[in-house]
Scaffold this active site. Structure first.
Site, PDB file in Angstrom:
ATOM      1  N   SER A 147      -5.007   8.759 -42.063  1.00 42.99           N
ATOM      2  CA  SER A 147      -5.227   8.137 -43.369  1.00 42.99           C
ATOM      3  C   SER A 147      -4.039   7.275 -43.788  1.00 42.99           C
ATOM      4  O   SER A 147      -3.719   6.300 -43.110  1.00 42.99           O
ATOM      5  CB  SER A 147      -5.557   9.229 -44.389  1.00 42.99           C
ATOM      6  OG  SER A 147      -6.041   8.649 -45.569  1.00 42.99           O
ATOM      7  N   ASP A 154     -17.657   8.196 -44.192  1.00 37.54           N
ATOM      8  CA  ASP A 154     -16.388   8.572 -44.825  1.00 37.54           C
ATOM      9  C   ASP A 154     -16.373   7.984 -46.234  1.00 37.54           C
ATOM     10  O   ASP A 154     -16.365   6.764 -46.399  1.00 37.54           O
ATOM     11  CB  ASP A 154     -15.225   8.017 -43.978  1.00 37.54           C
ATOM     12  CG  ASP A 154     -13.847   8.392 -44.526  1.00 37.54           C
ATOM     13  OD1 ASP A 154     -13.776   8.924 -45.656  1.00 37.54           O
ATOM     14  OD2 ASP A 154     -12.853   8.150 -43.835  1.00 37.54           O
ATOM     15  N   HIS A 202     -13.270  12.679 -43.737  1.00 41.58           N
ATOM     16  CA  HIS A 202     -12.076  11.841 -43.648  1.00 41.58           C
ATOM     17  C   HIS A 202     -11.012  12.490 -42.765  1.00 41.58           C
ATOM     18  O   HIS A 202      -9.886  12.033 -42.733  1.00 41.58           O
ATOM     19  CB  HIS A 202     -11.548  11.640 -45.083  1.00 41.58           C
ATOM     20  CG  HIS A 202     -10.484  10.617 -45.208  1.00 41.58           C
ATOM     21  ND1 HIS A 202     -10.688   9.280 -44.943  1.00 41.58           N
ATOM     22  CD2 HIS A 202      -9.183  10.724 -45.578  1.00 41.58           C
ATOM     23  CE1 HIS A 202      -9.568   8.620 -45.155  1.00 41.58           C
ATOM     24  NE2 HIS A 202      -8.640   9.477 -45.537  1.00 41.58           N
TER      25      HIS A 202
END
Lengths: 286, 272
Positions: free
Chosen positions: B100, B223, B251
């Site tokens: 991320s 996501d 995610h």
């Protein structure tokens, strides 16, 4: 409520939750949990809650927001348990009153935080010139010296005084002398870069540490500061600055000791400038 | 970097090195997490790689006394952590696994020190979470993200930890140490909230073009945080990139689908 960890699908839901969001059980069953939560709750779930559920298996007293059929936001509190395979078991209740209380606490905390920031500013800023005071400048300079020991960059320091200040103070009083310093500080301020550490070092002296600047670069700055100060008239005469300029050699010593050396060298250069009648910049070479 | 500074960085970022492979993989965790989140992927990597795990300052078991509010209010502060850890261990040409926001942090670090990274595996990345219509749809409006910060406040009622530093002041490190050592720092709002602001309110799209390191973009098919358009945008704007969409929801592909992450990485490495 039971949801599928992987597909995010709502597998089972009870009448309480359906009523809370203003719909029927059958409309929620098979829908995605993402359609039930506010976008902020969704980010919180995906970035924080799901990883910790996978890691720890349980998350208690989570505050989230669900969206009703009429696009209203209802605060809820949820306990979520992961069965280790694919199902998440949710226990949900409305938390409207708890949310109000938390909101009030957050607002009180934010006010306290702002006050603390303001107090911290007051403790580090000279009230007359709004430059840093010695304590704050010292911390910043030591950090720059430590950083420069790691990643070398040219450093210079200027120590200066406003030549007319003492006379003004003796003849016209403290308030007028402070006004003079304030005027000059306001004029000089735009000439400094964000990386320069500009301070009122003590009652009479100012210290500026210029990062990534050679003596030649800083000499140009000194000339500019002299010219700006000369635009302020005191008793019909131009103001002037006595300035000592030094090149800082950053040796692998304790930065606090290094700072002491910088101060004494800059002081010596300033003294020569004053002894020569003021209004000029003296460069201390070694 | 001298040995004292290196030891300081290792302590600050709770650096752990495991595995005895010939290559080095650096594992950079995402927002709200710490290095323990890599435990699902680690068994698949540690035969082949020496794994470098760390916690960003303010996360996990990092040293809370090293937290600097000014430094960590942008992702550049976290990129410096990444660079510092590589320097402390004298690492070059590492394979970076970034989850991320760590994908963006890795891209920033690579633009500053390209020699540090051989490849980067970007897991569920997004260079910008905000919508900038009509060209870019990060997925969220500013109001959504403001609400997120408020929600975080309400979920991390670490009032004592949050208020005490304000009351104690910054010049009492010993009291801070005792107090903060008792808390699990990744849930401490004093550190988590600035990280959230730096993560969700920043726009690092312009940094993509400056990243010369080959990147594998691993996206989840479903996501809520990073839609497929974001993966396509990144693949288009990173100079050397390959996009692989894994048929999954969520995610955290490194936790939920480690086998697929590994398969995609092997395929990418072979092509390189």
């Amino acid at each position: 409520m039971v949801t599928d960890l992987h597909s995010r699908e709502i597998m089972q839901v009870n009448a309480y939750i359906a009523e809370l969001v203003g719909t029927e059980k059958m409309d929620l069953t098979g829908a995605s949990i993402t359609s039930l939560l506010s976008k902020a709750s969704l980010i919180f779930m995906e970035s924080y809650v799901y990883p910790s559920l996978l890691d720890m298996g349980i998350h208690s007293e989570l505050q989230l927001t669900v969206m009703t059929q009429n696009e209203q936001r209802i605060p809820i509190v949820a306990n979520i348990r992961f069965d280790g395979a694919q199902s998440l078991y949710w226990s949900i209740f409305s938390a409207v009153e708890r949310d109000k209380l938390y909101q009030e606490l957050i607002e009180a905390r934010d006010q306290l935080e702002q006050q603390a920031i303001r107090l911290s500013e007051l403790a580090s800023i000279d009230p007359v010139t709004s430059f840093l005071n010695q304590r704050a400048a010292q911390t910043k300079i030591i950090n720059v010296l430590a950083q420069t020991q790691r990643v070398p960059a040219p450093l210079t320091a200027i120590m200066f005084i406003v030549d007319q200040r003492l006379d003004v103070q003796q003849q016209l009083g403290q308030a007028v002398a402070d006004g003079l310093l304030n005027n000059i500080a306001e004029l000089l301020r735009p000439s400094f870069r964000a990386v320069d550490i500009v301070s009122r070092w003590n009652d009479s002296k100012f210290l500026i540490m210029c990062y990534d600047a050679t003596v030649e670069d800083t000499q140009i700055l000194c000339d500019k500061l002299q010219a700006l100060a000369a635009t302020v008239m005191v008793d019909g005469k131009k103001s002037s600055l006595s300035m000592g300029l030094i090149s800082v050699s950053v040796t692998p010593r304790d930065p606090i000791q290094l700072l002491d050396t910088i101060i004494s060298k800059a002081d010596a250069a300033l003294y020569i400038s004053q002894a020569s009648g003021g209004g000029q910049t003296v460069v201390f070479e070694h | 970097m001298n040995s004292d500074n290196a030891a300081r960085i290792v302590k600050r970022n709770n650096v752990k090195v495991v595995g005895d492979g010939s290559r080095v993989a650096m594992m950079a965790h995402g927002f709200g997490c710490d290095q323990t989140m890599w435990r699902f992927l680690m068994p698949l990597l540690e035969q082949e790689f020496r794994l470098v795990l760390f916690d960003y300052t303010g996360c996990g078991q990092s040293d809370p006394n090293c937290y600097d509010r000014d430094k960590y209010h942008t992702l550049h502060g976290y990129a410096q952590d990444l660079i510092d850890v590589c320097d402390a261990l004298s690492l070059e040409s590492v394979v970076l696994f970034g989850h991320s926001v760590s994908s963006t942090i890795g891209i920033i670090a690579a633009s500053q020190r390209p020699e540090m990274f051989a490849e980067m595996v970007l897991i569920c990345p997004s260079p910008c979470f905000l919508n900038y219509p009509p060209d870019y749809h990060g997925g969220f409006e500013k109001a959504d993200l403001e609400e997120l910060l408020n929600l975080m406040d309400k979920n991390h009622v670490g009032w004592a930890n949050y208020l005490a530093p304000l009351v104690i002041g910054e010049n009492n490190p010993e009291e801070m140490t005792v107090m903060l050592a008792d808390s699990f720092c990744s849930t401490d709002p004093m550190f988590l909230k600035p990280f959230a602001k730096a993560t969700f309110f920043s726009d690092h799209r312009a940094d993509l073009a400056a990243c010369g390191v080959p990147c594998l973009i691993l996206q989840s098919g479903h996501d809520s945080l990073a839609n497929q358009g974001i993966g396509e945008y990144m693949a288009e704007h990173l100079p050397v990139a390959s996009l692989n969409v894994i048929d999954a929801s969520g995610h955290c592909l490194h936790m939920t689908h480690p086998q697929q992450v590994m398969a995609a990485f092997r395929q990418f490495s072979r092509v390189l």
